[in-house]
Design an enzyme around this catalytic site. Structure first.
Site, short mmCIF file in Angstrom:
data_model
loop_
_atom_site.label_atom_id
_atom_site.label_comp_id
_atom_site.label_asym_id
_atom_site.label_seq_id
_atom_site.Cartn_x
_atom_site.Cartn_y
_atom_site.Cartn_z
N SER A 139 0.84 -1.19 0.00
CA SER A 139 0.00 0.00 0.00
C SER A 139 0.87 1.24 0.00
O SER A 139 2.02 1.21 0.46
CB SER A 139 -0.90 0.01 1.23
OG SER A 139 -1.55 1.26 1.39
N TYR B 130 -3.12 -0.75 10.29
CA TYR B 130 -3.07 -1.06 8.86
C TYR B 130 -1.74 -0.64 8.25
O TYR B 130 -1.08 -1.42 7.56
CB TYR B 130 -4.23 -0.37 8.14
CG TYR B 130 -4.25 -0.57 6.64
CD1 TYR B 130 -4.76 -1.75 6.10
CD2 TYR B 130 -3.76 0.41 5.77
CE1 TYR B 130 -4.79 -1.94 4.72
CE2 TYR B 130 -3.78 0.22 4.40
CZ TYR B 130 -4.30 -0.95 3.88
OH TYR B 130 -4.32 -1.14 2.52
#
Length: 696
Positions: free
Chosen positions: A573, A586
């Site tokens: 990400s 996350y």
């Protein structure tokens, strides 16, 4: 054979149109019925034909036509588009220009000058067998029972005993124009005959109507089956070989999975192959017999068989209970011997104008107690190769039951395998796609980014395993992509070591091995530090950090054993390098994944395995994570409406473009292609340009 009808000058008569349509319809129906039963013929094996009237718009008159299954078609799925359509008078006139058996291959090109209109499918080498025989309907098939008679040492005498004067023996001759002339002469000389046994090859039958031809074909097949059943010995393969009996189902699966990566690597020495495994009882019974080493060495006989299975298989000469390490060691030795033997076979028979040797690896590998591994350029080809060898086992069983199995000479096999016409057919195959011959496993692939990646890899020619928590959704996606010859669905909780290992085992058993893993499974819980619970932290790290580690570890074992290189991709990400608000768990786990890429690239590079990462951002549409509540939470953080979140993300990028799952899939396809064969340890941003996440 002549069919007449009246016609109106300048246009086809209604009777002609109706007759033509019925003739073609009957031919397609007969072909599909015969091809649907593997006892009658194998996949893409054999051909059927019909003769009748058609309209010639160039003359305004009716002409006699020949409709015959075209080159490369399959009877079971044949459609009208798969028929070659020839002018019968011109096709039969080729007799006058036939230059003799030494130049009979030239007649295939001559067929082009006999086509009616655009001609439909390309005529096959067997066209002469259909066009020259004086019968309205002709079938040429490869039934196991018929080939058993055709490969029996005393096949000619057996043909007379079994069929009397209704079926005539034809000595082996390579398919072509001369064989068509031979069968035509036999039919003319034997008016009571309904067909032939083609030595070493198969059967041909005919009839005045489509129904009669089909009935005659089935009568030959069933009569041969009945004779073998009634007169055959109870143990055609001899007594059982001590220690070679089949292992239990669970043992077979475990041993097959343990052996498969090495076997696939060996079978892919010259060119990457996809594999297929079967533990069909007939294979296991064959391998448990005393006769299997002798019969295996004799190889297959029917041209359709050995063109797909090679002239003979590689057979592991160890008992069923041999341990995996001993089997692997012996397989490597046998593979080296197989390659040497195949090269000698080529050198014995090659002439100065023979095509170059195509590859010396086996297409069939037999393991006593376990089963058969078959290989091909794709899953369907690999599966069909296995089906053909199973046909060959059936043929051997039938021939040994009533006589002695005696296939065609090795030199004749070479003439078929390295036939100039076969080489030309191979040259016409389309160029392989970028991922042809590769096997991919994608986690979290039932939706969103994972599904897009799986779809793109399948479109590029890869076999794909859809791994997901939801097995129903995974199976549905696999079916969408083309079913088991393209994709399978498996259930996999990536936090569970046993499920991860089982997913890899399922991949290996379905396709022979593994080349490419995409660690895509993920989730996100968007909370600030003080609201993030230990459970939140553990869940995200278990799925993405631990899950990626477990899957990479299980995959790496297979990749190393295969010795074919490979790819591991992490869908990380933008957050792995960018510090955003309210996202501690996350972002931290994405950073963990990002560093796994670097660590594994360094560790696995020596095995030819590339490890790379992709950093997407703002993938809202189609994303499972965003649909699961993440989108609403991120929208709240940024103070925008959830339905406008994609637009918001797009406007903050340099390119002002929304990122879609397909954009990530494109990056995976490029990153795992041959064009980037020298790239490892790289992270590619797929974020439309987020300056704060530029890699430094």
């Amino acid at each position: 054979m002549t069919v007449t009808t009246t016609t109106t000058t300048g246009q086809a008569s209604a009777s002609t149109n109706g007759s033509t349509n019925q003739t073609v319809s009957d031919l397609i129906g007969r072909s599909n019925r015969l091809g649907a039963d593997k006892r009658n013929t194998n996949y893409a094996g054999g051909n059927t034909s019909a003769k009748g009237l058609g309209f010639d718009p160039a003359t305004g008159e009716d002409v006699e036509l020949l409709w015959v299954k075209g080159s490369g078609g399959d009877l079971g799925t044949l459609k009208e588009s798969g028929l070659a359509v020839l002018r019968l008078d011109r096709m039969q006139a080729l007799r006058r220009v036939y230059p003799g058996v030494d130049r009979e291959d030239e007649m295939v090109a001559a067929f082009d000058y006999t086509l009616h209109g655009k001609g439909g499918a390309a005529p096959s080498i067997d066209t002469a067998m259909h066009g020259l025989v004086d019968a309205a309907h002709v079938d040429h098939l490869h039934p196991d029972s018929g080939i058993a008679i055709a490969t029996a040492a005393d096949g000619e005498a057996l043909t007379k005993t079994i069929f009397g004067s209704k079926v005539v023996w034809v000595p082996w001759r390579r398919p072509g124009f001369q064989l068509g002339l031979d069968i035509a002469a036999i039919k003319e000389a034997n008016p009571e005959a309904i067909g032939t046994i083609l030595g070493g090859h198969g059967i041909t039958a005919w009839g005045d109507t489509s129904a009669e031809a089909e009935a005659n074909s089935l009568w030959i097949i069933e009569t041969a089956e009945g004779y073998i059943a009634e007169h055959g010995t109870a143990e055609p393969f001899g007594p059982a070989l001590e220690g070679y009996a089949a292992l239990s189902g669970g043992e077979r699966r475990a041993k097959a999975a343990a052996l498969a990566p090495t076997i696939r690597g060996l079978a892919s020495t010259d060119k990457a192959q996809v594999g297929h495994f079967t533990d069909d009882p007939r294979v296991l019974d064959f391998l448990a017999s005393t006769a299997h080493p002798r019969l295996g060495a004799l190889g297959t006989s029917c041209p359709d068989h050995f063109l797909r299975t090679k002239v003979k298989p590689l057979i592991l000469d160890l008992p069923a209970g041999a341990d995996v390490e001993s089997c692997l060691l012996r397989l490597r030795e046998l593979h080296a011997e197989y390659r040497t033997d195949y090269a000698s076979y080529y050198e014995r028979h090659a002439t100065p104008d023979s095509p170059a040797m195509r590859g010396a690896d086996p297409a069939i590998v037999l393991v006593p107690g376990v089963g058969m591994f078959s290989f091909g350029a794709n899953k369907q080809t690999a599966r069909v190769a296995g089906e053909f060898y199973l046909n060959a086992i059936n043929v051997m069983r039938g021939a040994e039951a009533i006589s002695t199995y005696s296939p065609i000479e090795e030199s004749e096999k070479f003439r078929i395998e390295y036939w100039a016409l076969e080489e030309a057919k191979l040259a016409r195959l389309p160029r392989p796609k970028s991922h042809a011959g590769r096997i991919a496993l994608v986690t979290g692939a039932a939706s969103g980014i994972g599904k897009a990646i799986a779809t793109r890899l399948a479109a590029e020619g890869a076999c794909v395993v859809i791994a997901d928590l939801n097995i129903d959704s995974a199976s549905a996606v696999a079916e969408e992509l083309g079913g088991p010859d393209v994709a399978i669905g498996v259930q996999a909780d990536v936090t569970d070591l046993a499920q991860v290992q089982e997913a890899v085992r399922a991949t290996v058993l379905a396709f022979g091995g593994l080349d490419l893993v995409v660690n895509n499974a993920g989730l996100s819980i968007s909370k600030p530090l003080l609201e993030t619970t230990e459970k939140d932290w553990d869940l995200q790290h278990n799925v993405m950090a631990k899950g990626s580690f477990l899957m990479s570890q299980a995959a790496a074992k297979v990749l190393i054993e295969q010795d074919m290189g490979g790819d591991i991709i992490y869908i990380s990400s933008k957050n792995s390098v960018f510090a955003g608000p309210n996202n501690i768990a996350y972002s931290a786990t994405k950073a963990d994944q990002a560093h796994q890429v670097r660590l594994l690239a360094a560790e696995l590079g020596g095995y030819g395995v590339r490890v790379n990462g992709i950093n997407p951002d703002g993938v809202v549409r189609g994303s499972g994570i965003f649909a699961g509540g993440w989108g609403a939470k991120r929208a709240a953080v940024y103070g925008v409406e959830e339905e406008k979140l994609g637009e918001y993300y797009a406007q903050r990028t340099l390119l002002k473009r929304e990122v879609l799952p397909e954009n990530v899939a494109n990056a995976v396809a490029v990153l795992t292609s041959a064009e980037l064969s020298h790239t490892t340890g790289l992270h590619i941003p797929v974020d439309a340009g987020v300056a704060a996440a530029f890699l430094r």
